[in-house]
Write a protein that holds these residues in place. Structure first.
Motif, PDB file in Angstrom:
ATOM      1  N   MET A 138      36.228  41.620  32.607  1.00 54.68           N
ATOM      2  CA  MET A 138      36.415  40.581  33.614  1.00 54.68           C
ATOM      3  C   MET A 138      37.568  39.626  33.335  1.00 54.68           C
ATOM      4  O   MET A 138      38.248  39.190  34.272  1.00 54.68           O
ATOM      5  N   VAL A 139      37.791  39.283  32.069  1.00 52.45           N
ATOM      6  CA  VAL A 139      38.806  38.265  31.758  1.00 52.45           C
ATOM      7  C   VAL A 139      40.193  38.644  32.279  1.00 52.45           C
ATOM      8  O   VAL A 139      40.859  37.833  32.934  1.00 52.45           O
ATOM      9  N   PRO A 140      40.694  39.872  32.020  1.00 52.30           N
ATOM     10  CA  PRO A 140      42.029  40.209  32.552  1.00 52.30           C
ATOM     11  C   PRO A 140      42.080  40.170  34.073  1.00 52.30           C
ATOM     12  O   PRO A 140      43.038  39.650  34.660  1.00 52.30           O
ATOM     13  N   VAL A 141      41.044  40.713  34.723  1.00 53.73           N
ATOM     14  CA  VAL A 141      41.048  40.780  36.190  1.00 53.73           C
ATOM     15  C   VAL A 141      40.987  39.387  36.810  1.00 53.73           C
ATOM     16  O   VAL A 141      41.747  39.063  37.729  1.00 53.73           O
ATOM     17  N   VAL A 142      40.084  38.547  36.302  1.00 50.09           N
ATOM     18  CA  VAL A 142      39.948  37.194  36.853  1.00 50.09           C
ATOM     19  C   VAL A 142      41.229  36.391  36.651  1.00 50.09           C
ATOM     20  O   VAL A 142      41.680  35.673  37.553  1.00 50.09           O
ATOM     21  N   ASN A 143      41.842  36.526  35.478  1.00 47.74           N
ATOM     22  CA  ASN A 143      43.082  35.789  35.223  1.00 47.74           C
ATOM     23  C   ASN A 143      44.207  36.236  36.147  1.00 47.74           C
ATOM     24  O   ASN A 143      44.960  35.407  36.667  1.00 47.74           O
ATOM     25  N   VAL A 144      44.328  37.537  36.363  1.00 49.46           N
ATOM     26  CA  VAL A 144      45.358  38.044  37.274  1.00 49.46           C
ATOM     27  C   VAL A 144      45.109  37.547  38.687  1.00 49.46           C
ATOM     28  O   VAL A 144      46.039  37.095  39.381  1.00 49.46           O
ATOM     29  N   LEU A 145      43.864  37.609  39.148  1.00 48.17           N
ATOM     30  CA  LEU A 145      43.544  37.158  40.504  1.00 48.17           C
ATOM     31  C   LEU A 145      43.851  35.676  40.692  1.00 48.17           C
ATOM     32  O   LEU A 145      44.397  35.265  41.724  1.00 48.17           O
ATOM     33  N   CYS A 146      43.495  34.863  39.688  1.00 49.32           N
ATOM     34  CA  CYS A 146      43.700  33.416  39.820  1.00 49.32           C
ATOM     35  C   CYS A 146      45.172  33.041  39.769  1.00 49.32           C
ATOM     36  O   CYS A 146      45.636  32.198  40.554  1.00 49.32           O
ATOM     37  N   VAL A 147      45.938  33.655  38.860  1.00 49.31           N
ATOM     38  CA  VAL A 147      47.377  33.394  38.814  1.00 49.31           C
ATOM     39  C   VAL A 147      48.022  33.852  40.118  1.00 49.31           C
ATOM     40  O   VAL A 147      48.905  33.178  40.672  1.00 49.31           O
ATOM     41  N   ALA A 148      47.556  34.987  40.648  1.00 49.16           N
ATOM     42  CA  ALA A 148      48.093  35.491  41.918  1.00 49.16           C
ATOM     43  C   ALA A 148      47.823  34.513  43.058  1.00 49.16           C
ATOM     44  O   ALA A 148      48.639  34.381  43.980  1.00 49.16           O
TER      45      ALA A 148
END
Length: 305
Positions: free
Chosen positions: A132-142
């Motif tokens: 989850m950490v990589p996906v959530v971080n990418v989504l939020c930065v996006a």
């Protein structure tokens, strides 16, 4: 219900202890800022490496767990974007709502999983963090990029911070050590494990210190939207999909726990640095953390824990 309360109660007491220490300003604010860095960059990564490097990950249904957690995150990410104009929020406020709906407090999640199911729960939680950490971080930065709240100079910095995220690096290191068969040989295993043990109690106290009670006065559309998704709709979807895919009890409970967690305290820093609504973010962090003390036990009781 008593079993869930007994498992999660001590965790909430540590959060409330942190809130009291923060209110009393004991020790100084600078102490807690430095301690958060130690937890984030050293202690918590050590716990993830220790867990993943030595765990029998083969017993975790990784593919189905990924479908449940990441599929649900992507569904609500898409829905938030689909309805963001109807919400009538400014760009900065929307990014905070987006973070508040999707981010999760890793400290509470891993501590809760271990309290509920011991080492088996901690192993599934470490896998959930790795997913989850990589996906959530990418989504939020996006979301910051798409709404235009950060300039091109900040874009490069945020992407580099994503690449250097200590939790992502720790997960990759732990998985690599596990798959290679190296593990944590000799004294390194005990040393890393000892470091990791300090992460959760200190992390929970730090969560309490970061709470801002005065932010609870803010109750607008953004607060209601993020809280509705984070504490009700996302856990409901995860629970339903977990049952549909036939996850075992431990994996189902951990998936539900991570879906129902309050948003991460680090979201406030990200909002402040990348042009989000920091005050709204503070309201969401504080409100969700306090509300989750009631909603988390209810969800886990519903799951039969």
């Amino acid at each position: 219900m008593d079993g869930v309360a007994d498992a999660l109660g001590p965790l909430f007491l540590l959060i409330l202890l942190g809130a009291a220490l923060g209110r009393l300003r004991q020790p100084s604010g600078e102490f807690w800022a430095q301690l958060e860095k130690v937890i984030y960059f050293l202690l918590f990564p050590a716990m993830l490496v220790s867990t993943l490097a030595t765990a029998n990950v083969g017993e975790v249904p990784v593919f189905r767990l990924a479908l449940v957690l990441l599929g649900s995150l992507l569904v609500f990410s898409g829905l938030l974007w689909a309805f963001h104009r109807k919400l009538g929020l400014e760009a900065a406020a929307f990014t905070s709502v987006f973070q508040g709906a999707l981010r999760f407090n890793t400290y509470v999640g891993v501590a809760g999983a271990a309290a509920l199911h011991g080492s088996a729960g901690a192993t599934v939680a470490a896998v959930a963090v790795a997913l989850m950490v990589p996906v959530v971080n990418v989504l939020c930065v996006a979301s910051f990029i798409a709404t235009g709240t950060l300039g091109s100079s900040s874009l490069g910095k945020s992407l580099m911070a994503l690449v250097r995220n200590p939790l992502i690096l720790a997960c990759l290191a732990g998985i690599a050590l596990n798959l290679s068969g190296i593990g944590l040989p000799g004294w390194s295993g005990t040393a890393v494990e000892l470091l990791g043990r300090a992460a959760l109690p200190l992390g929970l106290v730090a969560v309490g210190v970061a709470l801002r009670p005065q932010a609870l006065l803010r109750l607008d559309r953004g607060v209601w939207t993020a809280n509705l998704v984070k504490l009700l709709l996302l856990p409901a979807l995860v629970f339903g999909v977990a049952l549909l895919l036939g996850l075992d009890a431990v994996s189902r409970d951990v998936a539900l726990l991570f879906a129902a967690l309050p948003t991460a305290t680090s979201a406030y820093i990200l909002a402040r640095q990348l042009g989000g609504d920091a005050e709204l973010m503070a309201a969401l962090i504080t409100g969700q953390t306090l509300l989750a003390m009631a909603t988390l036990p209810l969800w886990l009781h519903l799951a039969g824990s």
